[in-house]
Enzyme design. Sequence first.
Site, PDB file in Angstrom:
ATOM      1  N   CYS A   1       2.079 -19.385  49.893  1.00 43.47           N
ATOM      2  CA  CYS A   1       2.608 -20.442  50.762  1.00 43.47           C
ATOM      3  C   CYS A   1       1.888 -21.778  50.610  1.00 43.47           C
ATOM      4  O   CYS A   1       2.479 -22.830  50.852  1.00 43.47           O
ATOM      5  CB  CYS A   1       2.570 -19.979  52.207  1.00 43.47           C
ATOM      6  SG  CYS A   1       3.382 -18.375  52.456  1.00 43.47           S
TER       7      CYS A   1
ATOM      8  N   HIS B   1       5.048 -26.466  55.283  1.00 45.32           N
ATOM      9  CA  HIS B   1       5.591 -25.207  54.766  1.00 45.32           C
ATOM     10  C   HIS B   1       6.561 -24.638  55.790  1.00 45.32           C
ATOM     11  O   HIS B   1       6.225 -24.510  56.975  1.00 45.32           O
ATOM     12  CB  HIS B   1       4.457 -24.215  54.490  1.00 45.32           C
ATOM     13  CG  HIS B   1       4.918 -22.802  54.339  1.00 45.32           C
ATOM     14  ND1 HIS B   1       5.918 -22.431  53.459  1.00 45.32           N
ATOM     15  CD2 HIS B   1       4.528 -21.650  54.975  1.00 45.32           C
ATOM     16  CE1 HIS B   1       6.119 -21.124  53.547  1.00 45.32           C
ATOM     17  NE2 HIS B   1       5.298 -20.633  54.456  1.00 45.32           N
TER      18      HIS B   1
ATOM     19  N   ASN C   1      12.519 -18.250  54.095  1.00 45.59           N
ATOM     20  CA  ASN C   1      11.162 -18.698  53.785  1.00 45.59           C
ATOM     21  C   ASN C   1      10.965 -18.606  52.276  1.00 45.59           C
ATOM     22  O   ASN C   1      10.922 -17.509  51.707  1.00 45.59           O
ATOM     23  CB  ASN C   1      10.152 -17.808  54.511  1.00 45.59           C
ATOM     24  CG  ASN C   1       8.704 -18.220  54.277  1.00 45.59           C
ATOM     25  OD1 ASN C   1       8.382 -18.841  53.270  1.00 45.59           O
ATOM     26  ND2 ASN C   1       7.840 -17.846  55.188  1.00 45.59           N
TER      27      ASN C   1
END
Length: 371
Positions: A122, A270, A301
């Site tokens: 991430c 993010h 995601n």
Amino acid sequence: MKATFSHTSLLATFTLVPPKVIHIDSELDTLYHGDKKALERIKKVIGLQTRHVAEPHITASDMAESASLLLLESLHFNKQDIDALIFVTQTPDYSLPASACYLHGKLGLSQACLCFDINQACAGYLYGLYIAHSLIESHAARNVLLLCGDTLSRHVNPLDSNLAPVIGDGVSASLLSFEREPRNAYFELGSDGLGFDKLIIPKSANRIPTKDIIKEPKVWEVSERRQLDQLYMDGAEIFSFAITKEPKAFKSLFEYANLSPEAIDYFFFHQANKYIVDNITRTLGLPQSKVPNTTTNKYGNLSGCSIPATICDTLALKASEGLNAPLKVHLAGFGAGLSWGNAILELKKGFITQAVSLYDDPLRDAPHVKY
């Protein structure tokens, strides 16, 4: 770690997602046991609706190759002038060699081009940007092609109601080049390896997982919904980490850069989920109009690729032909590792991007492929 760079520009960013789309409403019975209220609550709070997932024959490098070609063609950039290719991914084609080397051959780059992978999730786009800036500022490279993305959905059990509706696939391509005119870029990156097991695929490489190393009992709870070779996430710990660490890192970077958040045109966090980004936005007192937060709703995601994907969709109308005026942006990634990164960059006049596009799967119409 903090650093300032002055002679590197991000010239363009493009993002591709696979064509297969899954609507969360179609999973009402399989994942939510027919509980419509629970499904609607998750859609509203977490911000989930559709996600794009790769078919088994599509790899992250396939999408990275297409995104790279799209970027280079849009810039009319000579690929022989690329000095380094960096691929940030946790889903490589092979354990050995690096997917960056495989892509080097597919793209037909110069044999003088440096190629390597970065195993990051991430926060990966921030780590990749940092290394690209470092290479350029040290005069080790003049032009760096940064690729970032995964096909992480194939490591998630489709019956896992905590992860399956959240995880999407996608890859971005960005080009960074030496800039003669000084324009400061500020970075702060960090890690806390003591939390390595909070987001993990326990049985995925060369270490045999043991309870002496991975002490969290929940990691070892396997069923038809998750096996040890599939992704595990301690949702509560990851949430706590994100909303605690990111605001502190954010303030630390702005203090280091001697800048006020009011000077920023966009904040690209993010896109873990809507709730986390909303929470961070509220904690920092940022205007929602400057904090895009719809990526998970459209694509899921996307791990490290979520930041460039959000840049693409947010700036597409302003930058499809190149920005008319510079924009100052803040980027932040946080997640597996545990790792995090923040950066403040200026996208100069002429920066190019376009809305997130679908990967053109050459096997889409093959009999064995079902969308």
